[in-house]
Design a protein around this motif. Sequence first.
Motif, mmCIF file in Angstrom:
data_model
loop_
_atom_site.group_PDB
_atom_site.id
_atom_site.type_symbol
_atom_site.label_atom_id
_atom_site.label_comp_id
_atom_site.label_asym_id
_atom_site.label_seq_id
_atom_site.Cartn_x
_atom_site.Cartn_y
_atom_site.Cartn_z
ATOM 1 N N GLU A 1 -31.659 -37.415 23.697
ATOM 2 C CA GLU A 1 -32.726 -38.055 24.468
ATOM 3 C C GLU A 1 -33.926 -37.110 24.514
ATOM 4 O O GLU A 1 -33.774 -35.899 24.477
ATOM 5 N N SER B 1 -14.323 -57.096 25.920
ATOM 6 C CA SER B 1 -15.398 -56.136 26.148
ATOM 7 C C SER B 1 -16.054 -56.326 27.504
ATOM 8 O O SER B 1 -16.411 -55.369 28.185
ATOM 9 N N ALA B 2 -16.235 -57.582 27.908
ATOM 10 C CA ALA B 2 -16.900 -57.849 29.172
ATOM 11 C C ALA B 2 -16.049 -57.326 30.332
ATOM 12 O O ALA B 2 -16.559 -56.725 31.278
ATOM 13 N N SER C 1 -45.685 -49.414 9.835
ATOM 14 C CA SER C 1 -44.269 -49.077 9.757
ATOM 15 C C SER C 1 -43.467 -50.238 10.298
ATOM 16 O O SER C 1 -43.894 -50.912 11.235
ATOM 17 N N GLY C 2 -42.345 -50.489 9.653
ATOM 18 C CA GLY C 2 -41.401 -51.434 10.222
ATOM 19 C C GLY C 2 -41.601 -52.902 9.910
ATOM 20 O O GLY C 2 -41.852 -53.698 10.799
ATOM 21 N N GLY C 3 -41.526 -53.248 8.654
ATOM 22 C CA GLY C 3 -41.332 -54.641 8.261
ATOM 23 C C GLY C 3 -42.324 -55.660 8.771
ATOM 24 O O GLY C 3 -43.494 -55.354 9.025
ATOM 25 N N ALA C 4 -41.832 -56.888 8.939
ATOM 26 C CA ALA C 4 -42.695 -58.029 9.232
ATOM 27 C C ALA C 4 -43.506 -57.831 10.506
ATOM 28 O O ALA C 4 -44.714 -58.068 10.543
ATOM 29 N N SER C 5 -42.851 -57.371 11.564
ATOM 30 C CA SER C 5 -43.572 -57.244 12.823
ATOM 31 C C SER C 5 -44.587 -56.110 12.736
ATOM 32 O O SER C 5 -45.619 -56.140 13.395
ATOM 33 N N ASP D 1 -15.976 -40.942 13.305
ATOM 34 C CA ASP D 1 -17.092 -40.015 13.070
ATOM 35 C C ASP D 1 -18.328 -40.488 13.801
ATOM 36 O O ASP D 1 -18.907 -41.501 13.474
ATOM 37 N N SER D 2 -18.713 -39.748 14.810
ATOM 38 C CA SER D 2 -19.954 -40.102 15.497
ATOM 39 C C SER D 2 -21.050 -39.230 14.931
ATOM 40 O O SER D 2 -21.604 -38.392 15.604
ATOM 41 N N GLN D 3 -21.338 -39.450 13.665
ATOM 42 C CA GLN D 3 -22.232 -38.504 13.002
ATOM 43 C C GLN D 3 -23.690 -38.718 13.368
ATOM 44 O O GLN D 3 -24.507 -37.845 13.177
ATOM 45 N N TYR D 4 -24.008 -39.911 13.873
ATOM 46 C CA TYR D 4 -25.417 -40.170 14.126
ATOM 47 C C TYR D 4 -25.734 -40.070 15.601
ATOM 48 O O TYR D 4 -26.033 -41.055 16.224
ATOM 49 N N SER D 5 -25.591 -38.894 16.199
ATOM 50 C CA SER D 5 -25.968 -38.901 17.594
ATOM 51 C C SER D 5 -27.295 -38.185 17.759
ATOM 52 O O SER D 5 -27.497 -37.072 17.297
ATOM 53 N N LEU D 6 -28.229 -38.882 18.353
ATOM 54 C CA LEU D 6 -29.557 -38.318 18.547
ATOM 55 C C LEU D 6 -29.708 -37.971 20.021
ATOM 56 O O LEU D 6 -29.167 -38.644 20.874
ATOM 57 N N SER E 1 -15.492 -44.363 17.378
ATOM 58 C CA SER E 1 -15.275 -44.334 15.947
ATOM 59 C C SER E 1 -14.958 -42.901 15.561
ATOM 60 O O SER E 1 -15.365 -41.961 16.219
#
Lengths: 253, 361
Positions: free
Chosen positions: B101, B55-56, B328-332, B94-99, B92
């Motif tokens: 900008e 990858s690098a 929102s968002g857990g511990a932090s 299925d790139s179903q999750y494209s949001l 991949s």
Amino acid sequence: MARPIVRIRDLNFSYGDTPILKGINAEIYPGQITVIAGRSGCGKTTLLRNIVRLEIPTSGSIELFGHEITSYSEQAFGEVRRRIGMLFQHGALLDSISVHDNIAIPLEQHTRLPPRLITRIVDTKLNRVGLNGVTHLFPSELSGGMKKRAALARAMALDPEILFFDEPSAGLDPMTSKTLDALIIGMAQRFGITLVAVTHELTSIRRIADHILFLDDGEVRFDGTFEEANACCDEVVFDFFHADRRQGLGCVD
Amino acid sequence: MRLKQRTIYLEGDLVYDSVPRLYAVYTRRLRQRIGLRRGLALERIDIAAVTRIDSAGLALIDEISSQHGTHCTVVGGSRQVTEAIDLLRSDSADSQYSLHETSWLERLGAWTLRLRDTVGSATRLSAEVFYRSVASLFRPRGHKRGAVVENLRIIGADAVGIVGLLSLIIGWILALQSAAQLRQFGANIFVADLLAISIVREMGPLMTAIIVAGRSGSAIASEIATMKVSDELDALRTMGIDPVDYVVVPKFQAMTIAMPLLASLSIVIGLLGGLIISLSMLDLTVTGYTDRVFAILKLSDLVTGLSKTVVFAWVIVIIGSYSGFHVSGGASGVGRATTQAVVASIFTVIVVDVIFSFTYL
């Protein structure tokens, strides 16, 4: 057959006085998808945690890539750790930092790559798991399936040779779970990565497993292929692999 | 890595261990040479001599080619390396999750809408808390038996020590500072006047509010936030219990009682601190000091001082619970909610104090 990539010999592990793993012997071969199956509480997650050295065995030996890791110090294990990736049950993304930063953690900690290249690698990995355009989001803004994908991208960041999955399909709907399984199979077939998954989901096991290790009460009860498991006459193994059959219910008094 | 006739030649292993060094060579030497010679656009990256790539390495090739326009092509490459590149780069299925900008205008709009929502829901929450707190006096329901007493202990009794100690010290400080100035005019006795007014009207109530905001405001926010994060609030709702009734109302009632009491304590001990300094260092007598204090103070001073502590109490509970409910968002997220609650409630307490000061000069 090739040399095993993981070799476990007479592994014992106890929490305090409670023995969890009792004399496990097993081998995992490169390029295969091995499923560690069994009922809840049989010790399968503990076995996984022993292999990746999150727990230290009480006795016995574990060889990873030919290194006997049980005697390694945490520091010596670091070299081995770079070659493995782990995907936790709920992803275990760090909540306080963005998806990009989560995936960049191993890259920043284990390599001396400049930020520009790290960002490129992060984008490639996210693309790989089918998660585009979410780099600046925080884990809390992702759905369960997206979190798992992001966590998978993080586990793959350093191009590991083995990937470990703890309950890959836990908490996912059947469709998302199916896509994740497809992703897992694709990785094994195309990248030649060795995969080890802990799960009790029959559907998932049926889809992905090349090799099954069935644990029962801390012991290996069955070791073989899915077809062999299906045909296995051992009572416990049979009950497990036929638990979703309607007629099987009739046998219960 | 070398540059020859518009081509960069890469060789050996392009892996995580070697790429940082290669990239450094590229940025320090080659990039500059390509840039210096006009008309020398990079045309090719030759990877014929590359033995391994990960990858690098892929990131390195992509980075170099992206820095030199669109005409740069990757050539050579053994079958093994080309396959590896294809695999690493493959999307991949299925790139179903494209949001997409967002632009700054969209973000500004979103921020404005969020602000409106925040103000709206904070107002609704306060209205609900007020209504339910009063209503539960007549028809107690939905909260733990003894919850008010329990909260009185936690918010009030447990804070007596720290409020008392700090008030004593503040009394000393005020007496010493004012004496240093008044002594120059031989007006020692007016230390008592100054202390009485400032402690009763300002320092007592304000110090108490700040301590309580730090102690209990943060506790309220983190308790509710943790309950929200671990779905306890939803569990209450499904059992037909309103979280405001169950969690907030007892705190609200306890705080409304505890705050004026703590502030009274703070006032008494603050004045006592002033008395100690006056006796030991300013040659005043006990009767001289107390006479001046009672002469200068009007009942209205005490009433304003203590009544604003009640408003402070409400501010702290409502901001604390608002931050908790909207975590929102857990511990932090719990950490953020707590910080936000303390900062916002201290800020609001001071703003409210200013308004009171203008109204009752």
